[in-house]
Design a protein around this motif. Structure first.
Motif, PDB file in Angstrom:
ATOM      1  N   VAL A 137     -49.597 112.108  69.870  1.00 19.15           N
ATOM      2  CA  VAL A 137     -49.064 111.934  68.208  1.00 19.15           C
ATOM      3  C   VAL A 137     -50.118 111.081  67.409  1.00 19.15           C
ATOM      4  O   VAL A 137     -50.322 111.528  66.775  1.00 19.15           O
ATOM      5  N   TRP A 138     -50.349 110.030  67.966  1.00 15.70           N
ATOM      6  CA  TRP A 138     -52.004 108.632  68.108  1.00 15.70           C
ATOM      7  C   TRP A 138     -53.339 109.494  67.131  1.00 15.70           C
ATOM      8  O   TRP A 138     -53.319 109.572  66.420  1.00 15.70           O
ATOM      9  N   THR A 139     -53.148 110.387  68.093  1.00 15.39           N
ATOM     10  CA  THR A 139     -55.181 110.826  67.612  1.00 15.39           C
ATOM     11  C   THR A 139     -54.362 111.605  65.812  1.00 15.39           C
ATOM     12  O   THR A 139     -54.896 111.538  65.330  1.00 15.39           O
ATOM     13  N   ARG A 140     -53.650 112.680  65.741  1.00 11.73           N
ATOM     14  CA  ARG A 140     -53.281 113.159  64.961  1.00 11.73           C
ATOM     15  C   ARG A 140     -52.794 112.215  63.726  1.00 11.73           C
ATOM     16  O   ARG A 140     -53.550 112.387  63.017  1.00 11.73           O
ATOM     17  N   GLY A 141     -52.145 111.427  64.066  1.00 14.83           N
ATOM     18  CA  GLY A 141     -52.078 110.570  62.820  1.00 14.83           C
ATOM     19  C   GLY A 141     -53.429 109.715  62.650  1.00 14.83           C
ATOM     20  O   GLY A 141     -54.232 109.978  61.608  1.00 14.83           O
ATOM     21  N   ARG A 142     -53.828 109.740  63.477  1.00 13.62           N
ATOM     22  CA  ARG A 142     -55.301 108.344  62.590  1.00 13.62           C
ATOM     23  C   ARG A 142     -56.436 109.858  62.641  1.00 13.62           C
ATOM     24  O   ARG A 142     -57.305 109.010  61.429  1.00 13.62           O
ATOM     25  N   ALA A 143     -56.115 110.636  62.781  1.00 15.45           N
ATOM     26  CA  ALA A 143     -56.610 112.092  62.581  1.00 15.45           C
ATOM     27  C   ALA A 143     -56.764 112.225  60.187  1.00 15.45           C
ATOM     28  O   ALA A 143     -57.565 112.339  59.870  1.00 15.45           O
ATOM     29  N   ALA A 144     -55.636 111.973  60.221  1.00 13.55           N
ATOM     30  CA  ALA A 144     -55.547 112.135  59.419  1.00 13.55           C
ATOM     31  C   ALA A 144     -55.659 110.784  58.202  1.00 13.55           C
ATOM     32  O   ALA A 144     -54.893 110.849  56.975  1.00 13.55           O
ATOM     33  N   GLY A 145     -55.870 109.908  59.258  1.00 15.55           N
ATOM     34  CA  GLY A 145     -55.977 108.677  57.778  1.00 15.55           C
ATOM     35  C   GLY A 145     -55.044 107.464  58.658  1.00 15.55           C
ATOM     36  O   GLY A 145     -55.142 106.222  57.353  1.00 15.55           O
ATOM     37  N   ALA A 146     -53.771 107.637  59.236  1.00 10.25           N
ATOM     38  CA  ALA A 146     -53.284 106.520  59.477  1.00 10.25           C
ATOM     39  C   ALA A 146     -53.326 105.358  60.157  1.00 10.25           C
ATOM     40  O   ALA A 146     -54.289 105.126  61.147  1.00 10.25           O
ATOM     41  N   PRO A 147     -52.646 103.995  59.490  1.00 10.94           N
ATOM     42  CA  PRO A 147     -53.074 103.064  60.243  1.00 10.94           C
ATOM     43  C   PRO A 147     -52.314 102.323  61.567  1.00 10.94           C
ATOM     44  O   PRO A 147     -51.206 102.176  61.187  1.00 10.94           O
ATOM     45  N   TRP A 148     -52.416 103.424  62.395  1.00  8.87           N
ATOM     46  CA  TRP A 148     -51.529 103.687  63.508  1.00  8.87           C
ATOM     47  C   TRP A 148     -51.637 102.982  64.492  1.00  8.87           C
ATOM     48  O   TRP A 148     -53.305 103.353  64.807  1.00  8.87           O
ATOM     49  N   THR A 149     -51.642 101.975  65.871  1.00 12.42           N
ATOM     50  CA  THR A 149     -52.292 101.583  66.816  1.00 12.42           C
ATOM     51  C   THR A 149     -51.388 101.837  67.831  1.00 12.42           C
ATOM     52  O   THR A 149     -50.339 102.461  67.827  1.00 12.42           O
ATOM     53  N   PHE A 150     -51.892 102.424  69.287  1.00 15.22           N
ATOM     54  CA  PHE A 150     -51.377 102.976  70.543  1.00 15.22           C
ATOM     55  C   PHE A 150     -52.093 101.784  71.580  1.00 15.22           C
ATOM     56  O   PHE A 150     -53.088 101.862  71.743  1.00 15.22           O
ATOM     57  N   SER A 151     -51.258 101.715  72.413  1.00 15.92           N
ATOM     58  CA  SER A 151     -51.509 100.940  73.476  1.00 15.92           C
ATOM     59  C   SER A 151     -50.632 101.902  74.743  1.00 15.92           C
ATOM     60  O   SER A 151     -49.616 102.182  74.837  1.00 15.92           O
ATOM     61  N   VAL A 152     -51.193 101.849  75.883  1.00 17.73           N
ATOM     62  CA  VAL A 152     -50.734 101.785  77.354  1.00 17.73           C
ATOM     63  C   VAL A 152     -50.529 100.900  78.386  1.00 17.73           C
ATOM     64  O   VAL A 152     -51.896  99.925  78.515  1.00 17.73           O
ATOM     65  N   ASP A 153     -49.698 100.562  78.831  1.00 18.57           N
ATOM     66  CA  ASP A 153     -49.215  99.024  79.664  1.00 18.57           C
ATOM     67  C   ASP A 153     -49.568  99.336  81.148  1.00 18.57           C
ATOM     68  O   ASP A 153     -48.041 100.927  81.193  1.00 18.57           O
ATOM     69  N   ALA A 154     -49.847 100.017  81.678  1.00 20.29           N
ATOM     70  CA  ALA A 154     -50.468 100.936  83.073  1.00 20.29           C
ATOM     71  C   ALA A 154     -48.998  99.856  84.209  1.00 20.29           C
ATOM     72  O   ALA A 154     -49.452 100.979  84.554  1.00 20.29           O
ATOM     73  N   GLY A 155     -48.322  99.249  83.873  1.00 20.11           N
ATOM     74  CA  GLY A 155     -48.013  99.386  84.891  1.00 20.11           C
ATOM     75  C   GLY A 155     -46.464  99.477  84.411  1.00 20.11           C
ATOM     76  O   GLY A 155     -45.439  99.235  85.475  1.00 20.11           O
ATOM     77  N   ALA A 156     -45.952 100.031  83.118  1.00 20.08           N
ATOM     78  CA  ALA A 156     -44.707  99.724  82.540  1.00 20.08           C
ATOM     79  C   ALA A 156     -44.262 101.636  82.711  1.00 20.08           C
ATOM     80  O   ALA A 156     -44.577 102.356  82.600  1.00 20.08           O
ATOM     81  N   ASP A 157     -43.274 100.987  83.327  1.00 20.78           N
ATOM     82  CA  ASP A 157     -41.892 102.617  83.619  1.00 20.78           C
ATOM     83  C   ASP A 157     -41.372 103.270  82.454  1.00 20.78           C
ATOM     84  O   ASP A 157     -41.681 102.638  81.302  1.00 20.78           O
ATOM     85  N   HIS A 158     -41.029 103.647  82.522  1.00 21.95           N
ATOM     86  CA  HIS A 158     -39.607 104.469  80.513  1.00 21.95           C
ATOM     87  C   HIS A 158     -38.643 103.854  80.614  1.00 21.95           C
ATOM     88  O   HIS A 158     -38.909 103.483  79.102  1.00 21.95           O
ATOM     89  N   ALA A 159     -38.286 102.939  80.978  1.00 20.25           N
ATOM     90  CA  ALA A 159     -36.688 102.134  80.289  1.00 20.25           C
ATOM     91  C   ALA A 159     -36.645 100.655  80.744  1.00 20.25           C
ATOM     92  O   ALA A 159     -35.862 100.063  80.562  1.00 20.25           O
ATOM     93  N   SER A 160     -37.347  99.860  82.247  1.00 23.94           N
ATOM     94  CA  SER A 160     -37.213  98.614  82.575  1.00 23.94           C
ATOM     95  C   SER A 160     -37.243  97.873  81.412  1.00 23.94           C
ATOM     96  O   SER A 160     -37.938  97.579  80.750  1.00 23.94           O
ATOM     97  N   GLU A 161     -36.315  96.452  81.924  1.00 26.72           N
ATOM     98  CA  GLU A 161     -36.824  95.233  81.092  1.00 26.72           C
ATOM     99  C   GLU A 161     -37.783  94.506  81.606  1.00 26.72           C
ATOM    100  O   GLU A 161     -38.404  94.219  80.781  1.00 26.72           O
ATOM    101  N   ASP A 162     -38.200  95.196  82.659  1.00 26.66           N
ATOM    102  CA  ASP A 162     -39.622  94.507  83.123  1.00 26.66           C
ATOM    103  C   ASP A 162     -40.929  94.589  81.914  1.00 26.66           C
ATOM    104  O   ASP A 162     -41.270  93.820  81.397  1.00 26.66           O
ATOM    105  N   ALA A 163     -40.868  96.367  81.699  1.00 20.56           N
ATOM    106  CA  ALA A 163     -41.745  96.683  80.852  1.00 20.56           C
ATOM    107  C   ALA A 163     -40.879  96.642  79.879  1.00 20.56           C
ATOM    108  O   ALA A 163     -42.568  96.367  78.867  1.00 20.56           O
TER     109      ALA A 163
END
Length: 239
Positions: A137-163
């Motif tokens: 999703v981010w790649t498509r936006g950036r290719a269109a010039g969108a000011p978008w930030t993308f990041s991955v937290d390697a240790g994060a699951d889908h929905a925990s409070e810690d993440a």
């Protein structure tokens, strides 16, 4: 914040209350009761209902300015579809959007959303919305010039409070920076966001001013300021 998934965590989080107060902002949790399953997460009429609900809220709490206030819209997981539709429908008053572990942003509305800053966060241990889905999703936006930030937290699951709590280290400085760039001085019109700020190399995590970036800027992560850039590097290099 859409009340789905981690939306209530955000609303109850003291780390969000503080910047909201400092910015003179209202922190609102929107509960769309029809968001109940992955096949019914985009309630009909929601885009039309939002300004009506804000007008009602403004009257009930005695803050008439809320009816026309600029918006930052946040959603987790399936609520990302609703966030995308709400932002597209009310783009002229949207400061930014944040998609937390969600694969929806842009799509058919990319031509509208490409002018709006977005922070798209993924979890390395998220099996519900894989990081590569968010990245695409981010790649498509950036290719269109969108000011978008993308990041991955390697240790994060889908929905925990810690993440979610760990994500604050990037979400909050990013929010502060973008609000500072977009909020108007006096005329009530959000400032357009030209390609500026900093760019991060997603492979090396090196951050460079946009004008000095060596490579394809549309393949780099857009970052609004140095504080958010430091937070992005911290998340990107965490294990």
């Amino acid at each position: 914040a859409i009340r789905w998934g981690s939306g209530s965590l955000l609303f109850d989080d003291s780390e969000w209350r503080s910047p909201a107060e400092q910015l003179g902002a209202a922190l609102v949790r929107a509960d769309f009761s029809t968001i109940t399953t992955p096949t019914n997460y985009n309630p009909p009429g929601a885009t039309e209902a939002l300004p009506i609900l804000l007008q009602r809220l403004a009257a009930e709490v005695g803050h008439p300015e809320l009816a026309e206030a600029p918006l930052l819209i946040w959603g987790h997981s399936a609520a990302g579809v609703l966030v995308t539709n709400l932002v597209a429908a009310h783009a002229s008053r949207v400061v930014a959007l944040i998609g937390y572990h969600s694969g929806s942003a842009g799509g058919a509305y990319l031509n509208v959303l490409r002018s709006i800053p977005a922070l798209l966060l993924a979890g390395g241990k998220d099996v519900a919305v894989r990081p590569e889905v968010v990245e695409s999703v981010w790649t498509r936006g950036r290719a269109a010039g969108a000011p978008w930030t993308f990041s991955v937290d390697a240790g994060a699951d889908h929905a925990s409070e810690d993440a979610f709590k760990r994500a604050n280290r990037l979400m909050i400085p990013w929010l502060r920076a973008v609000v500072g760039l977009r909020l108007p001085a006096s005329d009530g019109v959000l400032r357009p966001l030209a390609e500026s700020g900093l760019l991060g190399d997603p492979r090396t995590t090196q951050v460079t001013p946009s004008a000095a970036f060596n490579g394809n800027p549309l393949a780099a992560v857009w970052l609004p300021d140095e504080s958010s850039a430091r937070a992005w590097r911290e998340v990107a290099t965490s294990k």
